[in-house]
Motif scaffolding. Sequence first.
Motif, mmCIF file in Angstrom:
data_model
loop_
_atom_site.group_PDB
_atom_site.id
_atom_site.type_symbol
_atom_site.label_atom_id
_atom_site.label_comp_id
_atom_site.label_asym_id
_atom_site.label_seq_id
_atom_site.Cartn_x
_atom_site.Cartn_y
_atom_site.Cartn_z
ATOM 1 N N GLY A 156 60.599 64.443 21.043
ATOM 2 C CA GLY A 156 61.637 63.640 21.996
ATOM 3 C C GLY A 156 62.233 64.237 21.827
ATOM 4 N N GLN A 157 63.989 62.585 22.714
ATOM 5 C CA GLN A 157 65.152 63.225 22.806
ATOM 6 C C GLN A 157 66.013 64.105 21.491
ATOM 7 O OE1 GLN A 157 66.704 63.631 26.489
ATOM 8 N NE2 GLN A 157 64.738 62.648 26.976
ATOM 9 N N PRO A 158 66.624 65.038 21.706
ATOM 10 C CA PRO A 158 66.839 65.303 22.835
ATOM 11 C C PRO A 158 66.590 66.194 23.406
ATOM 12 C CG PRO A 158 68.757 66.255 21.390
ATOM 13 C CD PRO A 158 67.487 65.238 20.900
ATOM 14 N N ALA A 159 65.591 67.540 23.171
ATOM 15 C CA ALA A 159 64.608 68.011 23.853
ATOM 16 C C ALA A 159 65.516 69.490 24.347
ATOM 17 C CB ALA A 159 63.628 67.650 24.926
ATOM 18 N N LEU A 160 66.617 69.571 23.498
ATOM 19 C CA LEU A 160 67.556 70.930 23.473
ATOM 20 C C LEU A 160 67.274 72.429 22.358
ATOM 21 C CD1 LEU A 160 70.848 68.855 24.344
ATOM 22 C CD2 LEU A 160 69.327 70.158 26.225
ATOM 23 N N ALA A 161 66.920 73.264 22.628
ATOM 24 C CA ALA A 161 66.404 74.636 21.948
ATOM 25 C C ALA A 161 67.717 74.087 20.503
ATOM 26 C CB ALA A 161 66.881 75.487 23.178
ATOM 27 N N SER A 162 69.041 74.127 21.320
ATOM 28 C CA SER A 162 69.601 73.981 19.720
ATOM 29 C C SER A 162 69.816 72.498 18.925
ATOM 30 C CB SER A 162 71.287 74.273 20.743
ATOM 31 O OG SER A 162 71.721 72.631 22.276
ATOM 32 N N ALA A 163 69.806 72.116 19.701
ATOM 33 C CA ALA A 163 69.648 70.528 18.852
ATOM 34 C C ALA A 163 68.529 70.858 18.008
ATOM 35 C CB ALA A 163 69.861 69.030 19.584
ATOM 36 N N SER A 164 67.481 70.938 18.687
ATOM 37 C CA SER A 164 65.630 71.582 17.814
ATOM 38 C C SER A 164 65.870 72.487 16.405
ATOM 39 C CB SER A 164 65.088 72.468 18.859
ATOM 40 O OG SER A 164 64.357 71.137 19.742
ATOM 41 N N TYR A 165 67.325 73.109 16.690
ATOM 42 C CA TYR A 165 67.249 75.112 15.676
ATOM 43 C C TYR A 165 67.328 74.271 14.702
ATOM 44 C CZ TYR A 165 68.080 78.852 13.373
ATOM 45 O OH TYR A 165 67.960 80.061 12.778
ATOM 46 N N ASP A 166 68.429 73.277 14.700
ATOM 47 C CA ASP A 166 69.021 72.562 13.715
ATOM 48 C C ASP A 166 68.400 70.630 13.025
ATOM 49 O OD1 ASP A 166 71.739 73.813 14.205
ATOM 50 O OD2 ASP A 166 72.365 72.079 15.682
ATOM 51 N N GLN A 167 67.435 70.363 13.995
ATOM 52 C CA GLN A 167 66.413 69.212 13.612
ATOM 53 C C GLN A 167 65.830 70.131 12.174
ATOM 54 O OE1 GLN A 167 64.899 67.881 16.496
ATOM 55 N NE2 GLN A 167 66.355 66.736 17.297
ATOM 56 N N GLY A 168 64.631 71.654 12.473
ATOM 57 C CA GLY A 168 64.607 72.522 11.980
ATOM 58 C C GLY A 168 65.348 72.760 10.470
ATOM 59 N N ARG A 169 66.487 73.087 10.218
ATOM 60 C CA ARG A 169 66.980 73.253 8.973
ATOM 61 C C ARG A 169 67.198 71.827 8.232
ATOM 62 N NH1 ARG A 169 72.005 74.336 9.624
ATOM 63 N NH2 ARG A 169 71.925 76.034 7.828
ATOM 64 N N PHE A 170 67.584 71.151 9.060
ATOM 65 C CA PHE A 170 67.150 69.348 8.219
ATOM 66 C C PHE A 170 66.290 69.743 7.770
ATOM 67 C CE2 PHE A 170 66.857 64.955 7.917
ATOM 68 C CZ PHE A 170 68.247 65.333 7.631
ATOM 69 N N VAL A 171 64.855 69.100 8.416
ATOM 70 C CA VAL A 171 64.015 68.804 7.837
ATOM 71 C C VAL A 171 63.567 70.203 7.062
ATOM 72 C CG1 VAL A 171 61.557 69.261 7.685
ATOM 73 C CG2 VAL A 171 63.207 67.693 9.397
ATOM 74 N N GLY A 172 63.805 71.723 6.911
ATOM 75 C CA GLY A 172 63.571 72.792 5.989
ATOM 76 C C GLY A 172 64.659 72.281 4.851
ATOM 77 N N ALA A 173 65.913 72.269 4.709
ATOM 78 C CA ALA A 173 66.607 71.288 3.250
ATOM 79 C C ALA A 173 66.169 70.360 2.508
ATOM 80 C CB ALA A 173 68.312 71.105 3.733
ATOM 81 N N HIS A 174 65.657 69.666 3.515
ATOM 82 C CA HIS A 174 65.163 68.121 3.369
ATOM 83 C C HIS A 174 64.077 68.463 1.727
ATOM 84 C CE1 HIS A 174 63.359 63.684 3.034
ATOM 85 N NE2 HIS A 174 64.856 63.464 3.199
ATOM 86 N N ILE A 175 62.878 69.152 2.750
ATOM 87 C CA ILE A 175 62.067 69.554 1.999
ATOM 88 C C ILE A 175 61.981 70.270 0.769
ATOM 89 C CG2 ILE A 175 59.409 71.547 1.740
ATOM 90 C CD1 ILE A 175 59.406 70.480 5.376
ATOM 91 N N ALA A 176 62.912 70.693 0.915
ATOM 92 C CA ALA A 176 63.407 72.052 0.013
ATOM 93 C C ALA A 176 63.706 71.500 -1.287
ATOM 94 C CB ALA A 176 64.297 73.675 -0.003
ATOM 95 N N ASP A 177 64.912 70.312 -1.230
ATOM 96 C CA ASP A 177 65.579 69.812 -2.191
ATOM 97 C C ASP A 177 65.467 68.134 -1.754
ATOM 98 O OD1 ASP A 177 67.019 72.360 -2.464
ATOM 99 O OD2 ASP A 177 68.483 71.787 -1.040
ATOM 100 N N GLY A 178 64.112 67.840 -1.399
ATOM 101 C CA GLY A 178 64.099 66.829 -1.478
ATOM 102 C C GLY A 178 64.834 65.226 -0.621
ATOM 103 N N ALA A 179 66.185 65.786 -0.280
ATOM 104 C CA ALA A 179 67.280 65.227 0.650
ATOM 105 C C ALA A 179 67.998 66.029 1.732
ATOM 106 C CB ALA A 179 67.572 64.245 -0.532
ATOM 107 N N CYS A 180 68.619 65.667 1.672
ATOM 108 C CA CYS A 180 68.885 66.457 2.583
ATOM 109 C C CYS A 180 70.641 65.571 2.522
ATOM 110 C CB CYS A 180 69.058 66.877 3.920
ATOM 111 S SG CYS A 180 69.970 68.176 4.562
ATOM 112 N N ASP A 181 71.981 67.090 1.945
ATOM 113 C CA ASP A 181 73.133 65.995 1.809
ATOM 114 C C ASP A 181 74.246 66.279 3.474
ATOM 115 O OD1 ASP A 181 73.741 68.427 2.117
ATOM 116 O OD2 ASP A 181 74.688 68.962 -0.087
ATOM 117 N N TRP A 182 73.890 67.154 3.883
ATOM 118 C CA TRP A 182 74.179 67.226 5.244
ATOM 119 C C TRP A 182 73.470 66.076 6.603
ATOM 120 C CZ3 TRP A 182 71.862 69.988 9.666
ATOM 121 C CH2 TRP A 182 71.298 70.744 9.059
ATOM 122 N N SER A 183 74.925 65.955 7.661
ATOM 123 C CA SER A 183 73.564 65.072 8.957
ATOM 124 C C SER A 183 73.724 65.947 10.049
ATOM 125 C CB SER A 183 73.997 63.297 8.750
ATOM 126 O OG SER A 183 75.689 63.684 9.356
#
Length: 465
Positions: free
Chosen positions: A313-340
């Motif tokens: 769902g929202q915000p459904a923007l290409a720019s925000a979606s890319y950042d969400q993907g990077r966030f999840v990648g970091a979360h999976i790789a490290d078990g947590a993500c130290d940036w929001s």
Amino acid sequence: MTTREFDSIVIGTGPAGEGAAMKLAKAGQRVAVIEAHNAVGGGCTHWGTIPSKALRHSIQMLADYRRNPLFQHTQHQIEAEFPDLLRAADGVINEQVRTRYRYYQRNRVEVVFGRARFLGDDRIEVQRPGSVTEELRADHIVIATGSRPYHPPDVDFTHPRIRDSDSVLGLRHTPRSMTIYGAGVIGCEYASIMGALDVKVNLVDTRDRLLSFLDDEITDALGYHLRQQGVVIRHNETYERVEADEGGVVLHCKSGKKFKTDILLWANGRTGNTHDLGLETIGLAPNQRGQLEVNKSYQTTLPHIYAVGDVVGQPALASASYDQGRFVGAHIADGACDWSLIEEFPTGIYTVPEISSVGRTERELTARQIPYEVAQADFKSIARAQITGHTVGMLKLLFHRETLEILGIHCFGEQAAEIVHIGQAIMSQRGEANSIRYFTETTFNYPTMAEAYRVAALNGLNRLF
């Protein structure tokens, strides 16, 4: 059947999927991405952002040519049909696909073309072209399948006169008239595009004003310029039924109004691409719009399965979606993500002229009883705008009367989506670094559109004393 093993599997190669895959690959994981289409890039590249913005650019160039006095004697020789203008997007799409595929190759991410379906909470079956199937397994899975235009069941989208934002790109002629149902971002962008092609456009809005999440003054300006292009805007309308035949298509509204045109463009909502994923096999249930619920880390109710991008769902923007993907990648790789992820992300709307904004609107600040002031620069007074002939528009800064903190940036006009990022960089600073005085105490190249920040800031500060 042999099951191939990976550390992580990403379903979808749009901005969200690409962001996740690249981050995971950089972390040393063995990653596979699954793409249902025959080329990478997702809806953003093939049916949404890239083709529509390339189309808009072509139409803007045509309008600039027609307006330029140097070419007045040849203006009548330029006739451009909708497919001709759209064809210019083909080269951009192809180059985007090549570029993105190189990213996957360079980072040794395996791209698997085919339709994904869950066999279990760690196993995916891929139906590949030619009825070949294979099975993949991974400890973590990222669902980044994007969205598609919402289709009400009582509207016949197989009829050639009824289009959505994907199928409108298949038009083989410039229609004489078009009704657009839905005045969100997509509806307003296509109303602007078609209006610039001298198509008679009815923009039917289900709400009481255009793009109500934006600053009122900006949307008032948008409405004015759409009407200048000949677009007829109707607010507070809800469809009752759609009737189409060889002679045209009629949108019947509950108010009793009827809109008959050559083409109906349905631009009212989107649906997450979760159908046929086999989610019921693993106990995940999308909402009524096909979207998946996630927590703040983009985890579903199964913590090792994530969902990012339009499918949540929202915000459904290409720019925000890319950042969400990077966030999840970091979360999976490290078990947590130290940036929001940032909360104040910029919105870009590619009407003619463009709109972009970040931060609070006047309406929001007033409701919160925050003392603010307005700093504004009209493009008609900016030298660069006078040189290019794009004098329509303005830059509007909202700032705190006491601390001078920048609270919101709203821009309407040529290059608005670029201009907003200058202010965004300052607004993201903490403490005294976020101050409207920055723009009065720094030097801008002249002539540039960026100079509008200095003009606006001086205007705003003068209003305080």
